[in-house]
Design an enzyme around this catalytic site. Sequence first.
Site, mmCIF file in Angstrom:
data_model
loop_
_atom_site.group_PDB
_atom_site.id
_atom_site.type_symbol
_atom_site.label_atom_id
_atom_site.label_comp_id
_atom_site.label_asym_id
_atom_site.label_seq_id
_atom_site.Cartn_x
_atom_site.Cartn_y
_atom_site.Cartn_z
ATOM 1 C CG ASP A 161 2.732 -3.048 -2.973
ATOM 2 O OD1 ASP A 161 3.556 -2.212 -2.593
ATOM 3 O OD2 ASP A 161 1.698 -2.754 -3.588
ATOM 4 C CG ASP A 162 4.031 -1.774 1.229
ATOM 5 O OD1 ASP A 162 4.685 -1.041 0.478
ATOM 6 O OD2 ASP A 162 2.923 -1.463 1.678
ATOM 7 C CB CYS B 149 2.061 2.172 -4.513
ATOM 8 S SG CYS B 149 1.896 1.146 -3.043
ATOM 9 C CG HIS C 247 -0.878 3.096 -8.145
ATOM 10 N ND1 HIS C 247 -0.468 2.664 -6.896
ATOM 11 C CD2 HIS C 247 -1.972 3.879 -7.929
ATOM 12 C CE1 HIS C 247 -1.257 3.179 -5.969
ATOM 13 N NE2 HIS C 247 -2.182 3.906 -6.565
#
Length: 277
Positions: free
Chosen positions: A44-45, A84, A149
């Site tokens: 994530d990210d 997201c 998510h």
Amino acid sequence: TRRTLARPRRKNMKLVLTFLCSLLLVCPGFAKDKPPNVLFIAVDDLNDWVGCLGGHPQARTPNIDRLAARGVLFEQAYCSAPLCNPSRMATMTGLRSSTIGIWSNEGRYGRTGTFSWFRDKPEFKDWVTIPQYFRQHGYTAVAGGKIFHKPHGKFSDPVSWDHQYSTRHGTPFPGNGRLLHGMSDKMAHEYYKDWADWQPLDIPERETADWKTAEGAAAFLRRDHDKPFFLACGIFRPHLRWYAPRKYFDMHPLLSLIHISEPTRLGMISYAVFCLK
């Protein structure tokens, strides 16, 4: 073949499915009797701040760099939506966010009454996701951590998986309730008043949910399997808030950090897909 970096632009996320199909065609063993196993890693990210992509000169990512050196590295970045939930739905369904018509995380930033999950819309109720496609073709699909998510419940899409081995993600929040950034009154959006925070944690990294998710994936890979598998391993950090074991803060003293003024490629999530013999 490595390609030059490109500026972010929206791209039809159906290319994701095309990419996976192309990947299987070039994987060793695809043309043989035994189909390849597939390991799908979502971070994530992460953006392009890894050594093999050169997004930040101080990035220390030896493990992912070694994996990248063993295969084909795709350096083009596409993002269907800068949040997201919609971007992950796009990746896992092969549909653009504009096609699904969902742009928010659980409706928190959308208009009242809008949908926040693709299966709640009649036209996508029975849409086949990537893991479901693999299952339809003789694979076992297993997930751990954050792939959709959430790592559990509705927003993890349980119908996509044969098994979800890890239903937690990230690192714990510190118990002192303190916000180190001291800029809550300067944030343009209320969301960032408490989310854009950082703090070192005095815990072993092995106690974090992300570590246990990775450890669970490694244990799964070591086992013998009767069927080919699609294994998805979702790592939550470096998604904000930036709460991490202290050793990672010590690796980057504050005064030594290099500020990157040139915007890097937009990448809410970084994916790595590997075929395993």
